[in-house]
Design an enzyme around this catalytic site. Structure first.
Site, PDB file in Angstrom:
ATOM      1  N   SER A 177       1.387  44.522  36.085  1.00  0.00           N
ATOM      2  CA  SER A 177       2.830  44.798  36.172  1.00  0.00           C
ATOM      3  C   SER A 177       3.180  46.151  36.785  1.00  0.00           C
ATOM      4  O   SER A 177       4.350  46.396  37.088  1.00  0.00           O
ATOM      5  CB  SER A 177       3.474  44.709  34.797  1.00  0.00           C
ATOM      6  OG  SER A 177       3.638  43.364  34.462  1.00  0.00           O
TER       7      SER A 177
ATOM      8  N   LYS B 169       5.093  45.936  39.882  1.00  0.00           N
ATOM      9  CA  LYS B 169       6.532  45.644  39.906  1.00  0.00           C
ATOM     10  C   LYS B 169       7.341  46.829  40.423  1.00  0.00           C
ATOM     11  O   LYS B 169       8.458  46.667  40.910  1.00  0.00           O
ATOM     12  CB  LYS B 169       7.011  45.232  38.505  1.00  0.00           C
ATOM     13  CG  LYS B 169       6.467  43.870  38.083  1.00  0.00           C
ATOM     14  CD  LYS B 169       6.714  43.572  36.621  1.00  0.00           C
ATOM     15  CE  LYS B 169       6.115  42.215  36.237  1.00  0.00           C
ATOM     16  NZ  LYS B 169       6.053  42.002  34.787  1.00  0.00           N
TER      17      LYS B 169
ATOM     18  N   TYR C 279       4.057  36.609  43.750  1.00  0.00           N
ATOM     19  CA  TYR C 279       4.061  37.386  42.496  1.00  0.00           C
ATOM     20  C   TYR C 279       2.638  37.568  41.964  1.00  0.00           C
ATOM     21  O   TYR C 279       2.224  38.683  41.620  1.00  0.00           O
ATOM     22  CB  TYR C 279       4.951  36.672  41.468  1.00  0.00           C
ATOM     23  CG  TYR C 279       4.912  37.289  40.093  1.00  0.00           C
ATOM     24  CD1 TYR C 279       5.729  38.380  39.777  1.00  0.00           C
ATOM     25  CD2 TYR C 279       4.053  36.803  39.106  1.00  0.00           C
ATOM     26  CE1 TYR C 279       5.676  38.954  38.511  1.00  0.00           C
ATOM     27  CE2 TYR C 279       4.004  37.371  37.843  1.00  0.00           C
ATOM     28  CZ  TYR C 279       4.816  38.447  37.555  1.00  0.00           C
ATOM     29  OH  TYR C 279       4.761  39.020  36.309  1.00  0.00           O
TER      30      TYR C 279
ATOM     31  N   TYR D  91       8.372  47.510  28.346  1.00  0.00           N
ATOM     32  CA  TYR D  91       8.930  46.327  27.663  1.00  0.00           C
ATOM     33  C   TYR D  91       9.579  46.726  26.346  1.00  0.00           C
ATOM     34  O   TYR D  91      10.295  47.715  26.290  1.00  0.00           O
ATOM     35  CB  TYR D  91       7.849  45.254  27.482  1.00  0.00           C
ATOM     36  CG  TYR D  91       6.991  45.128  28.696  1.00  0.00           C
ATOM     37  CD1 TYR D  91       7.551  44.696  29.890  1.00  0.00           C
ATOM     38  CD2 TYR D  91       5.655  45.505  28.698  1.00  0.00           C
ATOM     39  CE1 TYR D  91       6.792  44.616  31.033  1.00  0.00           C
ATOM     40  CE2 TYR D  91       4.891  45.429  29.850  1.00  0.00           C
ATOM     41  CZ  TYR D  91       5.467  44.988  30.998  1.00  0.00           C
ATOM     42  OH  TYR D  91       4.729  44.919  32.136  1.00  0.00           O
TER      43      TYR D  91
ATOM     44  N   VAL E 207      -0.825  44.752  32.103  1.00  0.00           N
ATOM     45  CA  VAL E 207      -1.770  44.165  31.140  1.00  0.00           C
ATOM     46  C   VAL E 207      -3.235  44.316  31.557  1.00  0.00           C
ATOM     47  O   VAL E 207      -4.124  43.948  30.800  1.00  0.00           O
ATOM     48  CB  VAL E 207      -1.475  42.671  30.816  1.00  0.00           C
ATOM     49  CG1 VAL E 207      -0.190  42.511  30.032  1.00  0.00           C
ATOM     50  CG2 VAL E 207      -1.492  41.815  32.059  1.00  0.00           C
TER      51      VAL E 207
HETATM   52  N1  GLN Z   1       0.840  39.154  35.937  1.00  0.00           N
HETATM   53  C1  GLN Z   1       1.197  39.398  34.563  1.00  0.00           C
HETATM   54  C2  GLN Z   1       2.157  38.342  34.071  1.00  0.00           C
HETATM   55  O1  GLN Z   1       2.991  37.899  34.815  1.00  0.00           O
HETATM   56  C3  GLN Z   1       1.795  40.763  34.454  1.00  0.00           C
HETATM   57  C4  GLN Z   1       2.223  41.107  33.049  1.00  0.00           C
HETATM   58  C5  GLN Z   1       2.029  42.540  32.705  1.00  0.00           C
HETATM   59  O2  GLN Z   1       1.249  43.285  33.282  1.00  0.00           O
HETATM   60  N2  GLN Z   1       2.720  42.944  31.652  1.00  0.00           N
HETATM   61  O3  GLN Z   1       2.112  37.925  32.942  1.00  0.00           O
END
Ligand code: GLN
Length: 313
Positions: free
Chosen positions: A70, A73, A197, A249, A267
């Site tokens: 993530s 992003k 994505y 988050y 993650v």
């Molecule tokens: N690719 C992961 C997902 O879409 C990214 C989530 C994350 O890093 N929090 O679940």
């Protein structure tokens, strides 16, 4: 006040901070819902600081590449803002979600408009914007090219195995995208959006490369080393604000309380933070807490912020 440190002092502060949280490494769980991520060694631990003058301090596994997930992003948001400007905010909000990164609950009440661009639903809408007017392949190439530009490192690539693994298990993200499509907030096919994505989440980078690539956000949108203006000053400030409020988050408040710096987690166990006008810091430790943020990485950043006395407040 943010303090500057002599290069040797900075290295010592980084080592002291990281040594102090060594026993947190291995606490928590490696992400396993993306099967390819479950294979990573849970004992890995690295950190990198790069200052706006280019001074670098490294610790542990700082040069080993891992899945940025993530954290990507922030790159896709930056590119989408450069592409469509403030129009982006008609499709994605900018409020903390208070929910898990992959939650669907708010989407129904808020008619398919995700709370912010750093939760999965928001990043899927941002990816849909990036796809406008181009193919999947050129969109992926644009993302990779942007990361090469901000990192100064053309060797950075997608980990195809991680991308495939996530695509095969992407039921939750597919649901989010279909749900938003029912509100006309996804224009392209869900399959195409997921292709892009899952690839941008599967970029492999080390702490050192991540810290380098976020430097433009520490210096008013201008990369202090290449002198390239990546985004306007106002946009850099806004991206930092969003990271401060939404970068972790439903643990964003806790992270701000403990670390006091804008940042983004993934993650894969990585976290990058920005120290405005001073530096960037990236850490990596794969075991996650229940919010999906690196347990030892968060502890390390808390210790680094304390040792360096870096804080935006
Ligand atoms: N690719 C992961 C997902 O879409 C990214 C989530 C994350 O890093 N929090 O679940």
């Amino acid at each position: 006040m943010t303090r500057r440190h002599e290069p040797n002092e900075l290295k010592k502060l980084l080592s002291k901070a990281c040594d102090s949280v060594r026993n947190e490494v291995g606490v928590g769980k490696v992400a396993s819902y993306i099967p390819a991520l479950a294979r990573v060694n849970p004992e890995k631990f690295g950190a990198a600081i790069i200052t706006v003058d280019g001074e670098t301090a490294l610790y542990g596994d700082a040069q080993e590449a891992f899945s940025i997930q993530s954290i990507s992003k922030v790159f896709s948001l930056t590119l989408a803002l450069n592409k469509v400007g403030d129009h982006l905010w008609t499709r994605v909000g900018r409020e903390p979600s208070g929910n898990a990164f992959n939650s669907i609950v708010q989407l129904e009440k808020e008619r398919g408009i995700p709370r912010n661009p750093l939760v999965n639903a928001g990043a899927l809408a941002v990816t849909d914007i990036l796809l406008q007017g181009q193919s999947i392949e050129s969109c992926k190439a644009q993302l990779r090219g942007f990361i090469h530009r901000v990192s100064g490192d053309p060797s950075i690539h997608f980990d195809e195995e991680v991308a495939r693994s996530e695509l095969e298990t992407a039921n939750r993200n597919a649901s989010l995208a279909h749900f938003m499509k029912s509100f006309n907030n996804i224009e392209h096919s869900v399959e195409d959006v997921l292709q892009v994505y899952c690839h941008h989440c599967a970029i492999s980078m080390s702490c050192e490369q991540l810290a380098r690539s976020f430097l433009f956000l520490s210096q008013n949108g201008q990369d202090p080393l290449s002198r390239e203006q990546i985004v306007s000053e106002q946009r850099a400030r806004r991206i930092n604000s969003i990271m401060m409020l939404c970068g972790h988050y439903d643990a964003s408040g806790d992270f701000a309380f403990r670390v006091g710096l804008p940042g983004k987690s993934g993650v894969g166990g990585g976290i990058v933070v920005v120290v405005p006008d001073v530096a960037t810091i990236a850490v990596w430790s794969p075991c996650l807490n229940s919010n999906g943020n690196s347990h030892a990485g968060s502890a390390a950043l808390e210790a680094i912020a304390r040792e360096t006395q870096w804080n935006i407040l």
